[in-house]
Design an enzyme around this catalytic site. Sequence first.
Site, PDB file in Angstrom:
ATOM      1  N   LYS A  19       0.834  -1.204   0.000  1.00  0.00           N
ATOM      2  CA  LYS A  19       0.000   0.000   0.000  1.00  0.00           C
ATOM      3  C   LYS A  19       0.870   1.257   0.000  1.00  0.00           C
ATOM      4  O   LYS A  19       0.559   2.241  -0.688  1.00  0.00           O
ATOM      5  CB  LYS A  19      -0.929  -0.002   1.207  1.00  0.00           C
ATOM      6  CG  LYS A  19      -1.899   1.181   1.240  1.00  0.00           C
ATOM      7  CD  LYS A  19      -2.885   1.077   2.383  1.00  0.00           C
ATOM      8  CE  LYS A  19      -3.924   0.000   2.150  1.00  0.00           C
ATOM      9  NZ  LYS A  19      -5.014   0.049   3.167  1.00  0.00           N
ATOM     10  N   ASP A  75      -9.393   3.957   4.171  1.00  0.00           N
ATOM     11  CA  ASP A  75     -10.202   2.833   4.601  1.00  0.00           C
ATOM     12  C   ASP A  75     -11.107   2.489   3.432  1.00  0.00           C
ATOM     13  O   ASP A  75     -11.659   3.386   2.785  1.00  0.00           O
ATOM     14  CB  ASP A  75     -11.027   3.166   5.848  1.00  0.00           C
ATOM     15  CG  ASP A  75     -11.470   1.895   6.570  1.00  0.00           C
ATOM     16  OD1 ASP A  75     -10.588   1.091   6.946  1.00  0.00           O
ATOM     17  OD2 ASP A  75     -12.683   1.702   6.759  1.00  0.00           O
TER      18      ASP A  75
END
EC number: 3.6.1.66
Length: 208
Positions: A19, A75
Amino acid sequence: MTRRLGSGKLVIATHNAGKLKEISALLAPHGLDCISAGSLGLPEPAETGRTFVDNALIKARAAAEASGLVALADDSGLSVAALGGRPGVYTADWAERQWFEGEPGRDWFMAMGKVEGMLQAQGPDTPRDAWFSCVLALAWPDGETAVYEGRADGMLTWPPRGTLGFGYDPVFVPAGRSETFAEIDPQEKHRISHRADAFAKLVADQFG
């Protein structure tokens, strides 16, 4: 007016190297030096929010307060209309193996099967509309925040198809396409995904 990011260090509130690499590449043209919360030894806060926005802000604020630097958190997850928006913020939790399901960890095929089983239980005519959400939250050490929400709409399919994605990608067919996210070239997926939508909004607001 939204507060603007300057050049320099930006903490990415993640312990996931993949990520960090993906987000760093997206922000590199804007003069930001991205470092992960993991590399700074920051703890991962409990994600106790009821929404994607809540959890993204929890992570961003925790990283900003602990590091004294501006922090960015995301998120994301899958929502299924016929399941009342579930799994939603519990997208990853649905993949966690219970004690009777084998070694601890995440089993995404099992998670996809849970969603499919719940849809089939509602009958063959159940709508299969679904969407991926991504919320990006920026937090400054003094408490100021900014939030950007992205979305990719589509339909669920079964059985899973493709090996290029992760999570629920093999059962998600984005609107206007016939391939699942796991069958689409990653570069193309990054162009049309929920994360791409959220980042486009962040870039337009912060650097436009």
